[in-house]
Design an enzyme around this catalytic site. Structure first.
Site, mmCIF file in Angstrom:
data_model
loop_
_atom_site.group_PDB
_atom_site.id
_atom_site.type_symbol
_atom_site.label_atom_id
_atom_site.label_comp_id
_atom_site.label_asym_id
_atom_site.label_seq_id
_atom_site.Cartn_x
_atom_site.Cartn_y
_atom_site.Cartn_z
ATOM 1 N N GLU A 222 0.783 -1.145 -0.069
ATOM 2 C CA GLU A 222 -0.005 0.019 -0.159
ATOM 3 C C GLU A 222 0.977 1.303 -0.003
ATOM 4 O OE1 GLU A 222 -3.320 2.310 2.861
ATOM 5 O OE2 GLU A 222 -2.700 0.223 3.242
ATOM 6 N N LYS A 354 -8.032 -15.289 16.425
ATOM 7 C CA LYS A 354 -8.376 -14.809 14.975
ATOM 8 C C LYS A 354 -9.841 -14.385 14.727
ATOM 9 C CE LYS A 354 -4.730 -17.730 13.162
ATOM 10 N NZ LYS A 354 -4.221 -18.666 14.204
ATOM 11 N N ASP A 430 1.920 -14.253 12.803
ATOM 12 C CA ASP A 430 0.821 -14.818 12.195
ATOM 13 C C ASP A 430 -0.312 -13.807 11.396
ATOM 14 O OD1 ASP A 430 -1.413 -16.285 11.152
ATOM 15 O OD2 ASP A 430 -1.578 -17.505 12.884
ATOM 16 N N HIS A 528 -2.578 10.016 -1.705
ATOM 17 C CA HIS A 528 -2.579 8.652 -2.396
ATOM 18 C C HIS A 528 -2.754 8.850 -3.856
ATOM 19 C CE1 HIS A 528 -3.595 5.414 0.680
ATOM 20 N NE2 HIS A 528 -3.712 6.781 1.602
#
Length: 543
Positions: A222, A354, A430, A528
């Protein structure tokens, strides 16, 4: 035992060598000997077990043996040695084998050995890679067995890759396969590999945190993310740095068990939460690892189902496997007093792993960290291009009120998950645990007579480790080394993972500060459009 005759060997003169004929009574002798030793072995074993049971019943010391018992023990040893040779464990050779294995013996005794392939041994692998690819495509060679059968992890990945291209009819050009250590992921990080994905790593900083400077590695695709976080680090550094506090360090696992009634489930709940029982449960739990230390047990009931949330410290490991082993030990221990307990699953989602969950937001999971800084007014104006008043108002309306209107759970921030994900990918964490690790509330207020800005991030469930999993891969290990937290701490177990958690929180603080400033100043879209669009003219980006 199979006896096969070899073809007659010729002497140098061409005449057959004269060999004595084998004794035709050998087979009968073998059958008789085998029967004798089988009978002897089981008879003396039964006799000794019977005698030892009587001694235990009469409290007689086991080491006091009688003459018949001595004879029985010697017979047991002798029969055991014979049977080992009979079944092919030939470190003690049968006398007959010694007598028949001379070079002049014309008998080939085919004795099975432990290294002999079983009858169901797979067909030999083709030597040519192309033939091997065709074998994988046809299914005669399972793709998952390539590593173990070839003994070459990189070659296995290349063959599997070609097989996938043949099966799907689609090219994998652009997915690199060369230049990666596939041995390092075998049985640990990834199965059935066909290559690796390249993610660029940028650095932000230095981040001045608790008096130390850290250069933050961030793996992302990004645009603007690293640059924005870098600007936030600059603002924090110019204002004297940030400070952090570790509030809690405990990984959790919550199995679900079922009873025949809610009353019975509640009895186990009361047993687990009784302080008098905690010590014995902790001893059982802590046997799972020298680093695992049980801290707390909380249980909640849904009908006749009980959800038990164990919390423990796990050293420098993230600790999911460690806590799971400890939980299994405790469940086995509880079966003694609660034999009617039915364990439905080692994880009942009350952990919660998660998934965005209120229990993690309230109770915490992994490392709970708060990080704060006071940004000077002139820094807000010159570096961040906005004002203290504008930032405080935007934070209230966006991060607090806006998130509440959206019904957010742990998402009272601008983009904490952006920074968490980038740091996690770079350091071998993770990435799926970004879900709860990004739980964050960003607070801003004017201080020092409304001249300066106080900003803080509170993150209750940062789940990180510096050993195990992806942290041992070369690239990720290098990024951990950049932060000074590679591997396990030799001085204080768990110190490296705790420091990494505070660095993550400090990085989030920098990212929140910069993005909120960009939104407040109306720079978000322009930034951006400038940095998050591909261009061939690099000079325009540089300028």
């Amino acid at each position: 035992m199979e006896v096969r005759r070899r073809p007659n060997r010729s002497s140098p003169a061409g005449e057959p060598l004269k060999q004595p004929d084998p004794n035709p009574n050998h087979d009968a002798h073998f059958h008789l000997t085998n029967a004798l030793f089988f009978t002897l072995f089981f008879s003396v074993a039964y006799f000794l077990l019977h005698r030892w049971r009587e001694k235990i019943r009469t409290s007689t010391p086991l080491h006091l043996v009688t003459l018949p018992e001595v004879a029985a023990i010697l017979s047991l040893i002798a029969s055991f040695v014979y049977l080992m040779a009979f079944f092919g464990i030939t470190f003690i050779l049968h006398p007959f084998l010694n007598s028949r294995t001379s070079p002049d013996d014309d008998l080939d005794l085919h004795i099975p050995k432990p290294c002999d392939p079983p009858l169901s041994t797979p067909l030999p692998l083709p030597h040519d890679d192309r033939d091997l690819v065709l074998a994988v495509v046809s299914g005669s060679v399972p793709s998952y067995s390539l590593e173990s059968r070839l003994g070459d992890c990189r070659r296995a990945a290349e063959i599997r890759r070609e097989a996938i291209e043949s099966i799907t009819g689609r090219s994998l050009q652009g997915l690199p396969v060369e230049g990666f250590d596939y041995d390092s992921i075998l049985g640990q990080c990834c199965e059935l590999p066909i290559g690796f994905v390249q993610i660029p790593v940028g650095v932000a900083g230095p981040l001045l945190l608790d008096g130390n400077e850290y250069t933050i590695p961030m793996a992302t695709t990004e645009g603007c993310l690293v640059a924005s976080t870098n600007r936030g680090c600059k603002a924090i550094h110019l204002s004297g740095g940030a400070s952090s506090m570790l509030l809690r360090d405990a990984m959790t696992r919550a199995p679900v068990v079922r009873f025949g009634s809610a009353k019975r489930a509640s009895q186990l709940k009361f047993f687990l939460e009784d302080p008098l029982n905690f010590e014995s449960l902790a001893v059982v739990f802590n046997k799972s690892s020298r680093f695992a230390r049980l801290q707390d047990i909380k249980a909640t009931i849904a009908g006749k189902n009980l959800y038990i949330r164990f919390s423990c410290s796990t050293g420098d490991a993230m600790g999911m496997n460690m806590v799971s082993k400890g939980v299994q030990n405790v469940l086995n221990f509880l079966q003694t007093n609660f034999p009617d307990m039915d364990v439905l699953g080692i994880s009942g989602n009350f952990c919660s792993d998660k998934k965005a969950a209120a229990v993690n937001w309230i109770e915490g999971r992994g490392k709970s960290v708060v990080c704060e800084a006071v940004i000077k007014k002139e820094v807000v104006k010159k570096v961040l291009k906005t004002s203290v008043e504008a930032l405080v108002e935007l934070n209230m309306l966006k991060n607090l009120t806006g998130s509440a209107m959206a019904g957010a759970l742990g998402g009272f921030n601008a983009h904490a998950s952006n920074i968490v994900s980038a740091v996690y990918l770079a350091t071998g964490q993770d990435p799926a645990q970004n879900v709860e690790s990004s739980h964050c509330i960003t607070m801003m207020e004017a201080v020092n007579d409304a001249k300066d800005l106080h900003i803080s991030v509170t993150m209750p469930s940062i789940e990180v480790g510096t050993v195990g999993g992806g942290t041992q891969l070369a690239s990720q290990s290098a990024c951990l080394n950049l932060l000074g937290v590679k591997g396990a701490s030799k001085d204080s177990p768990g110190a490296n993972s705790r420091l990494l958690a505070t660095i993550v929180a400090g990085s989030v603080l920098a990212g929140e500060l910069s993005l909120m400033s960009a939104i407040s100043a109306g720079q978000l879209v322009n930034s951006h459009m400038k940095y998050n669009r591909s261009t061939k003219d690099i000079s325009k980006v540089v300028s």
